[in-house]
Design a protein around this motif. Structure first.
Motif, PDB file in Angstrom:
ATOM      1  N   GLN A 170     117.933   2.300 -34.603  1.00  0.00           N
ATOM      2  CA  GLN A 170     117.422   3.016 -33.430  1.00  0.00           C
ATOM      3  C   GLN A 170     116.638   2.063 -32.529  1.00  0.00           C
ATOM      4  O   GLN A 170     116.722   2.141 -31.295  1.00  0.00           O
ATOM      5  CB  GLN A 170     116.540   4.185 -33.877  1.00  0.00           C
ATOM      6  CG  GLN A 170     117.312   5.324 -34.522  1.00  0.00           C
ATOM      7  CD  GLN A 170     116.417   6.479 -34.931  1.00  0.00           C
ATOM      8  OE1 GLN A 170     115.229   6.497 -34.628  1.00  0.00           O
ATOM      9  NE2 GLN A 170     116.987   7.450 -35.630  1.00  0.00           N
ATOM     10  N   LYS A 171     115.892   1.140 -33.146  1.00  0.00           N
ATOM     11  CA  LYS A 171     115.172   0.140 -32.359  1.00  0.00           C
ATOM     12  C   LYS A 171     116.134  -0.830 -31.678  1.00  0.00           C
ATOM     13  O   LYS A 171     115.909  -1.254 -30.540  1.00  0.00           O
ATOM     14  CB  LYS A 171     114.190  -0.624 -33.254  1.00  0.00           C
ATOM     15  CG  LYS A 171     113.010   0.214 -33.725  1.00  0.00           C
ATOM     16  CD  LYS A 171     112.070  -0.598 -34.599  1.00  0.00           C
ATOM     17  CE  LYS A 171     110.881   0.249 -35.039  1.00  0.00           C
ATOM     18  NZ  LYS A 171     109.963  -0.508 -35.930  1.00  0.00           N
ATOM     19  N   ILE A 172     117.212  -1.198 -32.379  1.00  0.00           N
ATOM     20  CA  ILE A 172     118.236  -2.053 -31.779  1.00  0.00           C
ATOM     21  C   ILE A 172     118.842  -1.370 -30.555  1.00  0.00           C
ATOM     22  O   ILE A 172     119.074  -1.995 -29.512  1.00  0.00           O
ATOM     23  CB  ILE A 172     119.342  -2.372 -32.803  1.00  0.00           C
ATOM     24  CG1 ILE A 172     118.792  -3.258 -33.927  1.00  0.00           C
ATOM     25  CG2 ILE A 172     120.534  -3.044 -32.127  1.00  0.00           C
ATOM     26  CD1 ILE A 172     118.394  -4.640 -33.478  1.00  0.00           C
ATOM     27  N   PHE A 173     119.060  -0.069 -30.684  1.00  0.00           N
ATOM     28  CA  PHE A 173     119.606   0.712 -29.573  1.00  0.00           C
ATOM     29  C   PHE A 173     118.666   0.686 -28.373  1.00  0.00           C
ATOM     30  O   PHE A 173     119.099   0.625 -27.224  1.00  0.00           O
ATOM     31  CB  PHE A 173     119.843   2.153 -30.029  1.00  0.00           C
ATOM     32  CG  PHE A 173     120.345   3.082 -28.947  1.00  0.00           C
ATOM     33  CD1 PHE A 173     121.641   3.005 -28.499  1.00  0.00           C
ATOM     34  CD2 PHE A 173     119.499   4.042 -28.402  1.00  0.00           C
ATOM     35  CE1 PHE A 173     122.103   3.859 -27.507  1.00  0.00           C
ATOM     36  CE2 PHE A 173     119.952   4.900 -27.418  1.00  0.00           C
ATOM     37  CZ  PHE A 173     121.261   4.811 -26.971  1.00  0.00           C
ATOM     38  N   LEU A 174     117.370   0.715 -28.639  1.00  0.00           N
ATOM     39  CA  LEU A 174     116.389   0.732 -27.545  1.00  0.00           C
ATOM     40  C   LEU A 174     116.121  -0.657 -26.966  1.00  0.00           C
ATOM     41  O   LEU A 174     115.605  -0.760 -25.859  1.00  0.00           O
ATOM     42  CB  LEU A 174     115.064   1.326 -28.045  1.00  0.00           C
ATOM     43  CG  LEU A 174     114.922   2.834 -27.945  1.00  0.00           C
ATOM     44  CD1 LEU A 174     113.564   3.263 -28.436  1.00  0.00           C
ATOM     45  CD2 LEU A 174     115.141   3.315 -26.529  1.00  0.00           C
ATOM     46  N   THR A 175     116.422  -1.716 -27.691  1.00  0.00           N
ATOM     47  CA  THR A 175     116.144  -3.072 -27.212  1.00  0.00           C
ATOM     48  C   THR A 175     117.415  -3.757 -26.723  1.00  0.00           C
ATOM     49  O   THR A 175     117.652  -3.858 -25.514  1.00  0.00           O
ATOM     50  CB  THR A 175     115.483  -3.903 -28.321  1.00  0.00           C
ATOM     51  OG1 THR A 175     116.288  -3.824 -29.518  1.00  0.00           O
ATOM     52  CG2 THR A 175     114.098  -3.377 -28.628  1.00  0.00           C
ATOM     53  N   ILE A 176     118.246  -4.183 -27.656  1.00  0.00           N
ATOM     54  CA  ILE A 176     119.490  -4.844 -27.262  1.00  0.00           C
ATOM     55  C   ILE A 176     120.386  -3.879 -26.486  1.00  0.00           C
ATOM     56  O   ILE A 176     121.025  -4.253 -25.496  1.00  0.00           O
ATOM     57  CB  ILE A 176     120.228  -5.366 -28.512  1.00  0.00           C
ATOM     58  CG1 ILE A 176     119.387  -6.431 -29.214  1.00  0.00           C
ATOM     59  CG2 ILE A 176     121.595  -5.936 -28.139  1.00  0.00           C
ATOM     60  CD1 ILE A 176     119.989  -6.951 -30.500  1.00  0.00           C
ATOM     61  N   GLY A 177     120.407  -2.625 -26.929  1.00  0.00           N
ATOM     62  CA  GLY A 177     121.235  -1.633 -26.248  1.00  0.00           C
ATOM     63  C   GLY A 177     120.842  -1.437 -24.807  1.00  0.00           C
ATOM     64  O   GLY A 177     121.694  -1.315 -23.927  1.00  0.00           O
ATOM     65  N   ILE A 178     119.553  -1.428 -24.529  1.00  0.00           N
ATOM     66  CA  ILE A 178     119.117  -1.216 -23.145  1.00  0.00           C
ATOM     67  C   ILE A 178     119.422  -2.434 -22.286  1.00  0.00           C
ATOM     68  O   ILE A 178     119.701  -2.319 -21.085  1.00  0.00           O
ATOM     69  CB  ILE A 178     117.607  -0.872 -23.084  1.00  0.00           C
ATOM     70  CG1 ILE A 178     117.248  -0.274 -21.718  1.00  0.00           C
ATOM     71  CG2 ILE A 178     116.751  -2.083 -23.359  1.00  0.00           C
ATOM     72  CD1 ILE A 178     117.945   1.016 -21.420  1.00  0.00           C
ATOM     73  N   LEU A 179     119.396  -3.623 -22.884  1.00  0.00           N
ATOM     74  CA  LEU A 179     119.787  -4.819 -22.133  1.00  0.00           C
ATOM     75  C   LEU A 179     121.252  -4.738 -21.719  1.00  0.00           C
ATOM     76  O   LEU A 179     121.620  -5.083 -20.594  1.00  0.00           O
ATOM     77  CB  LEU A 179     119.542  -6.077 -22.976  1.00  0.00           C
ATOM     78  CG  LEU A 179     118.080  -6.440 -23.243  1.00  0.00           C
ATOM     79  CD1 LEU A 179     118.001  -7.643 -24.168  1.00  0.00           C
ATOM     80  CD2 LEU A 179     117.351  -6.738 -21.936  1.00  0.00           C
ATOM     81  N   ILE A 180     122.092  -4.283 -22.653  1.00  0.00           N
ATOM     82  CA  ILE A 180     123.507  -4.113 -22.332  1.00  0.00           C
ATOM     83  C   ILE A 180     123.688  -3.052 -21.261  1.00  0.00           C
ATOM     84  O   ILE A 180     124.469  -3.221 -20.313  1.00  0.00           O
ATOM     85  CB  ILE A 180     124.295  -3.737 -23.599  1.00  0.00           C
ATOM     86  CG1 ILE A 180     124.226  -4.869 -24.632  1.00  0.00           C
ATOM     87  CG2 ILE A 180     125.752  -3.411 -23.260  1.00  0.00           C
ATOM     88  CD1 ILE A 180     124.837  -4.517 -25.975  1.00  0.00           C
ATOM     89  N   ALA A 181     122.943  -1.955 -21.396  1.00  0.00           N
ATOM     90  CA  ALA A 181     123.088  -0.840 -20.460  1.00  0.00           C
ATOM     91  C   ALA A 181     122.629  -1.214 -19.057  1.00  0.00           C
ATOM     92  O   ALA A 181     123.305  -0.932 -18.065  1.00  0.00           O
ATOM     93  CB  ALA A 181     122.297   0.369 -20.965  1.00  0.00           C
ATOM     94  N   VAL A 182     121.464  -1.871 -18.964  1.00  0.00           N
ATOM     95  CA  VAL A 182     120.890  -2.175 -17.652  1.00  0.00           C
ATOM     96  C   VAL A 182     121.580  -3.368 -17.006  1.00  0.00           C
ATOM     97  O   VAL A 182     122.081  -3.288 -15.882  1.00  0.00           O
ATOM     98  CB  VAL A 182     119.366  -2.431 -17.766  1.00  0.00           C
ATOM     99  CG1 VAL A 182     118.810  -2.890 -16.431  1.00  0.00           C
ATOM    100  CG2 VAL A 182     118.665  -1.161 -18.228  1.00  0.00           C
ATOM    101  N   PHE A 183     121.611  -4.488 -17.715  1.00  0.00           N
ATOM    102  CA  PHE A 183     122.151  -5.706 -17.120  1.00  0.00           C
ATOM    103  C   PHE A 183     123.680  -5.758 -17.206  1.00  0.00           C
ATOM    104  O   PHE A 183     124.335  -6.285 -16.305  1.00  0.00           O
ATOM    105  CB  PHE A 183     121.542  -6.933 -17.796  1.00  0.00           C
ATOM    106  CG  PHE A 183     120.068  -7.069 -17.565  1.00  0.00           C
ATOM    107  CD1 PHE A 183     119.572  -7.505 -16.353  1.00  0.00           C
ATOM    108  CD2 PHE A 183     119.170  -6.722 -18.558  1.00  0.00           C
ATOM    109  CE1 PHE A 183     118.213  -7.609 -16.138  1.00  0.00           C
ATOM    110  CE2 PHE A 183     117.805  -6.825 -18.352  1.00  0.00           C
ATOM    111  CZ  PHE A 183     117.320  -7.273 -17.135  1.00  0.00           C
ATOM    112  N   GLY A 184     124.220  -5.197 -18.288  1.00  0.00           N
ATOM    113  CA  GLY A 184     125.671  -5.242 -18.431  1.00  0.00           C
ATOM    114  C   GLY A 184     126.380  -4.278 -17.505  1.00  0.00           C
ATOM    115  O   GLY A 184     127.189  -4.683 -16.668  1.00  0.00           O
TER     116      GLY A 184
END
Length: 376
Positions: free
Chosen positions: A62-76
């Motif tokens: 869940q933390k990975i989703f909020l950290t790496i996942g948000i980078l993918i979502a926002v910047f990707g």
């Protein structure tokens, strides 16, 4: 709880609006704020569905989703994706595409609009498969029984949802795609493009969804075996080390969530071009909105909202189905973003109201409330 879950979202909102105000004045501030609201309204159903998947993952993922996942979502998806669209359609490099977005935003917007049929076909088919698999699945809790009960029986037919999706794609390609909407109100035959993109979206769902489902089933089997081993070890007075397939299962669930988010973001990215062609305003506004979607997902999981309000997932999947249909329709006819946003919010709001009424009715009758199972 609110501050802990939404703290980063609040901070990013303030930072993003301050940056917009500092560099581009009140106009940039207003556009970024509008885009943030647009992204949240279009993606609320995304958060509900995400929560249904995320609650099956441990706290680490869940933390990975909020950290790496948000980078993918926002910047990707909110920054790189529009640039890649132009790079592919114009046959230029990513750097040249960024320069085009900054120096000639009108041409940049035109290229994105012309690429919309392929984007809508890919995202529409991926989302349609999610909705169909939900409708054709047998479950204990049903919302619209008159519809869900007969449809759930069709789950006994192997590959039925894939057949329905392929029929929808064929219908779209031979009717809507023959007069696909292009920049300036022009139309062009995009039948082949829509067919290939739609098939790519369908195959992506089958691959990612199939792998996540496979490893999730493996995880459940391993957990059952480990529980039996632990019980046997306890009886023998021994200790046992718990080692399971949770890493692979969680990874593919995470991958599934990212592809799901990408499909939802298509609508927001394309809709943003109706408001502005400024690439950095889009990235800031949609990025802020994506942060709130992530935080809302975590909030729904930690509060157990999906368990307390049994029909929320039903409403979200109906909204997904409606969005998929509207994406396919938008290949030919432009649909106002407010329509797609209101349809999703309306269906989820109706599902929430129905859940509250059902809970109140059961409480009055002295019946223990029903809850949604872990699998939805």
């Amino acid at each position: 709880m609110i501050l802990k879950t939404f703290g980063w979202s609040f901070g990013v909102t303030v930072a993003g609006l301050v940056v917009a105000l500092y560099f581009w004045g009140w106009e940039g501030f207003a556009v970024v704020a509008i885009l943030s609201i647009l992204e949240i309204s279009l993606s609320f159903d995304n958060a509900v569905v995400n929560a249904g998947v995320l609650k099956r993952m441990n706290e680490f993922w869940q933390k990975i989703f909020l950290t790496i996942g948000i980078l993918i979502a926002v910047f990707g998806m909110r920054l790189v994706f529009p640039v890649l669209i132009v790079a592919v359609t114009a046959g230029v490099g990513p750097v040249e595409a960024v320069e085009l977005a900054l120096d000639d935003p009108d041409q940049y917007s035109q290229m994105v609009t012309d690429a919309h049929p392929s984007i809508a076909a890919f995202g529409g088919m991926f989302l349609l498969m999610i909705a169909l698999n939900f409708l054709f699945e047998e479950r204990e809790v049903m919302w619209a029984r008159w519809l869900e009960r007969p449809l759930s029986r069709l789950s006994r037919i192997d590959g039925f949802s894939v057949g329905v999706a392929l029929a929808a794609l064929l219908l779209t390609a031979t009717t809507v795609a023959s007069q696909a909407y292009q920049h300036g109100g022009h139309h062009a035959d995009k039948t082949e493009t829509v067919l290939l993109s739609g098939l790519a979206g369908l195959l992506t769902y089958l691959l990612v969804g199939g792998l996540s489902g496979y490893f999730e089933n493996r995880l459940e089997d391993d957990q059952e075996k480990l529980e039996e081993e632990e019980e046997a070890a306890r009886r023998a007075g021994k200790k046992t080390t718990v080692v399971g397939a949770s890493g692979k299962a969680a990874f593919f669930l995470f991958l599934y969530l990212e592809v799901l988010d990408a499909s939802f973001s298509f609508d927001g990215v394309i809709g943003a071009f109706a408001i502005t062609n400024h690439i950095f305003w889009m990235a800031l506004g949609l990025g802020i909105g994506a942060m709130y979607v992530r935080s809302l997902t975590i909030y729904l999981v930690r509060q157990g909202t999906l368990d307390d309000y049994r029909y929320l997932e039903h409403g979200a999947h109906y909204a997904i189905g409606a969005l998929a249909v509207m994406l396919l329709i938008s290949i030919r006819w432009h649909l106002p973003e407010v329509v797609t946003g209101l349809v999703g919010v309306g269906l989820i709001g109706w599902a929430f109201y129905s859940s509250v009424r059902a809970n109140q009715r059961e409480a009055a009758e002295g019946v223990e409330p029903k809850h949604v199972s872990a699998g939805g």
